[in-house]
Scaffold this active site. Structure first.
Site, PDB file in Angstrom:
ATOM      1  N   TRP A  21       4.469  -5.390 -12.621  1.00 40.04           N
ATOM      2  CA  TRP A  21       3.798  -4.121 -12.316  1.00 40.04           C
ATOM      3  C   TRP A  21       4.644  -2.962 -12.851  1.00 40.04           C
ATOM      4  O   TRP A  21       5.859  -2.950 -12.704  1.00 40.04           O
ATOM      5  CB  TRP A  21       3.633  -4.008 -10.805  1.00 40.04           C
ATOM      6  CG  TRP A  21       3.112  -2.703 -10.294  1.00 40.04           C
ATOM      7  CD1 TRP A  21       2.019  -2.031 -10.733  1.00 40.04           C
ATOM      8  CD2 TRP A  21       3.662  -1.942  -9.208  1.00 40.04           C
ATOM      9  NE1 TRP A  21       1.837  -0.886  -9.987  1.00 40.04           N
ATOM     10  CE2 TRP A  21       2.830  -0.800  -9.048  1.00 40.04           C
ATOM     11  CE3 TRP A  21       4.752  -2.098  -8.363  1.00 40.04           C
ATOM     12  CZ2 TRP A  21       3.072   0.170  -8.076  1.00 40.04           C
ATOM     13  CZ3 TRP A  21       4.996  -1.135  -7.401  1.00 40.04           C
ATOM     14  CH2 TRP A  21       4.156  -0.018  -7.260  1.00 40.04           C
ATOM     15  N   ASP A  49       4.340 -13.017 -10.936  1.00 37.83           N
ATOM     16  CA  ASP A  49       3.201 -12.296 -10.370  1.00 37.83           C
ATOM     17  C   ASP A  49       2.757 -11.179 -11.294  1.00 37.83           C
ATOM     18  O   ASP A  49       3.575 -10.411 -11.813  1.00 37.83           O
ATOM     19  CB  ASP A  49       3.599 -11.705  -9.012  1.00 37.83           C
ATOM     20  CG  ASP A  49       2.467 -10.912  -8.393  1.00 37.83           C
ATOM     21  OD1 ASP A  49       1.546 -11.551  -7.836  1.00 37.83           O
ATOM     22  OD2 ASP A  49       2.487  -9.668  -8.466  1.00 37.83           O
ATOM     23  N   TYR A  54      -2.829  -4.214 -14.161  1.00 37.99           N
ATOM     24  CA  TYR A  54      -1.554  -3.704 -14.667  1.00 37.99           C
ATOM     25  C   TYR A  54      -1.680  -3.416 -16.170  1.00 37.99           C
ATOM     26  O   TYR A  54      -1.976  -4.314 -16.964  1.00 37.99           O
ATOM     27  CB  TYR A  54      -0.421  -4.711 -14.431  1.00 37.99           C
ATOM     28  CG  TYR A  54      -0.118  -4.998 -12.979  1.00 37.99           C
ATOM     29  CD1 TYR A  54      -0.592  -4.186 -11.944  1.00 37.99           C
ATOM     30  CD2 TYR A  54       0.664  -6.092 -12.611  1.00 37.99           C
ATOM     31  CE1 TYR A  54      -0.308  -4.457 -10.623  1.00 37.99           C
ATOM     32  CE2 TYR A  54       0.961  -6.365 -11.284  1.00 37.99           C
ATOM     33  CZ  TYR A  54       0.460  -5.549 -10.286  1.00 37.99           C
ATOM     34  OH  TYR A  54       0.747  -5.818  -8.980  1.00 37.99           O
ATOM     35  N   SER A 152      -3.801  -8.992  -0.820  1.00 36.13           N
ATOM     36  CA  SER A 152      -2.727  -8.007  -0.929  1.00 36.13           C
ATOM     37  C   SER A 152      -3.076  -6.776  -0.106  1.00 36.13           C
ATOM     38  O   SER A 152      -4.179  -6.226  -0.243  1.00 36.13           O
ATOM     39  CB  SER A 152      -2.508  -7.614  -2.396  1.00 36.13           C
ATOM     40  OG  SER A 152      -1.514  -6.611  -2.514  1.00 36.13           O
ATOM     41  N   GLN A 177       0.178 -10.039   0.086  1.00 39.16           N
ATOM     42  CA  GLN A 177       1.193  -9.363  -0.711  1.00 39.16           C
ATOM     43  C   GLN A 177       1.254  -7.888  -0.312  1.00 39.16           C
ATOM     44  O   GLN A 177       0.527  -7.057  -0.840  1.00 39.16           O
ATOM     45  CB  GLN A 177       0.900  -9.490  -2.209  1.00 39.16           C
ATOM     46  CG  GLN A 177       2.032  -8.949  -3.071  1.00 39.16           C
ATOM     47  CD  GLN A 177       1.800  -9.145  -4.558  1.00 39.16           C
ATOM     48  OE1 GLN A 177       1.868  -8.194  -5.333  1.00 39.16           O
ATOM     49  NE2 GLN A 177       1.521 -10.372  -4.975  1.00 39.16           N
ATOM     50  N   SER A 206       8.056  -4.275  -3.934  1.00 39.00           N
ATOM     51  CA  SER A 206       8.923  -3.096  -3.757  1.00 39.00           C
ATOM     52  C   SER A 206       9.999  -3.301  -2.690  1.00 39.00           C
ATOM     53  O   SER A 206      10.200  -2.425  -1.839  1.00 39.00           O
ATOM     54  CB  SER A 206       8.087  -1.857  -3.422  1.00 39.00           C
ATOM     55  OG  SER A 206       7.254  -1.515  -4.499  1.00 39.00           O
ATOM     56  N   PRO A 207      10.729  -4.417  -2.721  1.00 37.10           N
ATOM     57  CA  PRO A 207      11.795  -4.612  -1.725  1.00 37.10           C
ATOM     58  C   PRO A 207      12.945  -3.631  -1.869  1.00 37.10           C
ATOM     59  O   PRO A 207      13.704  -3.424  -0.920  1.00 37.10           O
ATOM     60  CB  PRO A 207      12.260  -6.057  -1.985  1.00 37.10           C
ATOM     61  CG  PRO A 207      11.931  -6.300  -3.423  1.00 37.10           C
ATOM     62  CD  PRO A 207      10.638  -5.568  -3.648  1.00 37.10           C
ATOM     63  N   GLY A 285      10.981  -6.501 -10.250  1.00 35.46           N
ATOM     64  CA  GLY A 285      10.597  -6.171 -11.609  1.00 35.46           C
ATOM     65  C   GLY A 285      11.850  -5.809 -12.380  1.00 35.46           C
ATOM     66  O   GLY A 285      12.945  -5.740 -11.813  1.00 35.46           O
ATOM     67  N   ASN A 295      19.789  -8.930  -9.655  1.00 34.51           N
ATOM     68  CA  ASN A 295      19.049  -8.943  -8.394  1.00 34.51           C
ATOM     69  C   ASN A 295      18.740 -10.337  -7.881  1.00 34.51           C
ATOM     70  O   ASN A 295      18.562 -10.534  -6.678  1.00 34.51           O
ATOM     71  CB  ASN A 295      17.759  -8.137  -8.542  1.00 34.51           C
ATOM     72  CG  ASN A 295      18.030  -6.652  -8.693  1.00 34.51           C
ATOM     73  OD1 ASN A 295      19.084  -6.165  -8.295  1.00 34.51           O
ATOM     74  ND2 ASN A 295      17.090  -5.936  -9.275  1.00 34.51           N
TER      75      ASN A 295
END
Length: 334
Positions: A21, A49, A54, A152, A177, A206-207, A285, A295
């Protein structure tokens, strides 16, 4: 890499999911996007994902090209349907049978695969009967185009209704999601308890709060050049809710907590969401391969009670917890 079961199913996915995304087909060039995907594969990530919306379908094409040549059975490919695509005609959005059936065929072509492991309703559609939507999803599964069904950003009531229809139709609704991070905890009060009851896992996006939890945004300072906060293609709109000085000051207070655990702030943020037993995977991402490598080290990290308490103390009441903020548009964008 660690792996977790998705919902009550027998499907395992990697604790870290690579998502594209706001990046593939938009923010980064295709060759860099491919490098990021290959970095994810090298790090042991098996779950990818995307969504048809997108970059108006371009992200799916980029991911399909990047995964070409990989053993399909070793991957879990996830995509979504709901938002407008193509020329945004009157049937180019929503969860009608027409849009679902046309969208899954398009997604499979772009992803260069015969099936997706998880097909997700990108939002709840108030304008289409839920029974029609779930029947279409059931047919997608029976046709072998998707193995499982997810959603989601559905609220607790919607999850329960969807799970009831899925059970009647003999298919598995196994995932949701939502957005989830130290700063955005709106699913904790209602969505997670309901999901635990229904056998549904969370695959959270978006963690690191669109990059705010990396610590690179400083209180009182202009956003770094080239950062998401300066991206006029969509990134700036998504991140602006967190760019308050009180929030940025709270993030800075997390730095010693991360250092004590031998983690970067971003790794701490990803590890934090994975402490929730209902979270099967955290989506990350990247605009550079090094971000993936960095990460992914959050996988398998266990944060003790003292660390979790220190995080809560550092952020105080800055986290958003209102369950009413888990919502879908009341009408489709077309």
């Amino acid at each position: 890499m660690e792996f977790r079961y998705l919902g009550d199913s027998g499907l395992k996915i990697s604790e870290i999911t690579y998502g594209n995304w706001l990046t593939h087909g938009s923010q980064v060039e295709n060759d860099v996007a491919t490098q990021c995907v290959h970095a994810a594969l090298d790090a042991g990530i098996s779950t990818f994902d995307t969504a048809d919306v997108y970059a108006n379908t371009a992200a799916e094409s980029v991911l399909g090209d990047a995964l070409a040549g990989q053993r399909r059975e070793s991957l879990e490919i996830l995509t979504k349907v709901y938002w407008p695509t193509g020329p945004r005609g009157h049937n180019d959005s929503g969860l009608s049978r027409k849009h679902i059936m046309e969208s899954i065929s398009g997604s499979l072509k772009r992803l260069k695969t015969d099936y997706v492991d998880l097909y997700q309703a990108h939002r709840f559609d108030y304008e289409t009967p839920l029974e029609e939507t779930m029947q279409a999803f059931a047919d997608v599964v029976r046709q072998g185009k998707a193995l499982y069904i997810g959603v989601s950003e559905w609220n607790a009531e919607q999850l329960r209704a969807g799970a009831d229809f899925a059970a009647e139709l003999g298919i598995s609704l196994i995932s949701n999601q939502p957005q989830y991070s130290m700063l955005w905890r709106v699913i904790e009060e209602e969505v997670i308890p309901t999901s635990e009851e229904l056998g549904i896992s969370q695959i959270v996006f978006s963690p690191i709060a669109q990059g705010v939890l990396t610590g690179k945004y400083q209180p009182g300072a202009e956003p770094p050049a080239g950062s998401r906060a300066t991206d006029e293609k969509g990134g700036a709109d998504m991140i602006k809710r967190f760019l308050r000085d009180d929030v940025l000051q709270g993030v800075q207070r997390l730095q010693p907590v991360a250092e004590k655990n031998g983690l970067t702030l971003a790794q701490l943020a990803v590890a934090w969401v994975l402490q929730n037993d209902n979270v099967a995977s955290a989506i990350i991402g990247a605009s550079r391969p090094e971000q993936v490598t960095e990460n992914v080290r959050a996988a398998g990290v266990e944060l003790d009670d003292g660390t979790m308490a220190a995080i809560d103390e550092a952020l105080g009441d800055l986290a958003e917890r209102n369950p009413r903020l888990t919502q879908s548009p009341s009408s489709r964008v077309s």
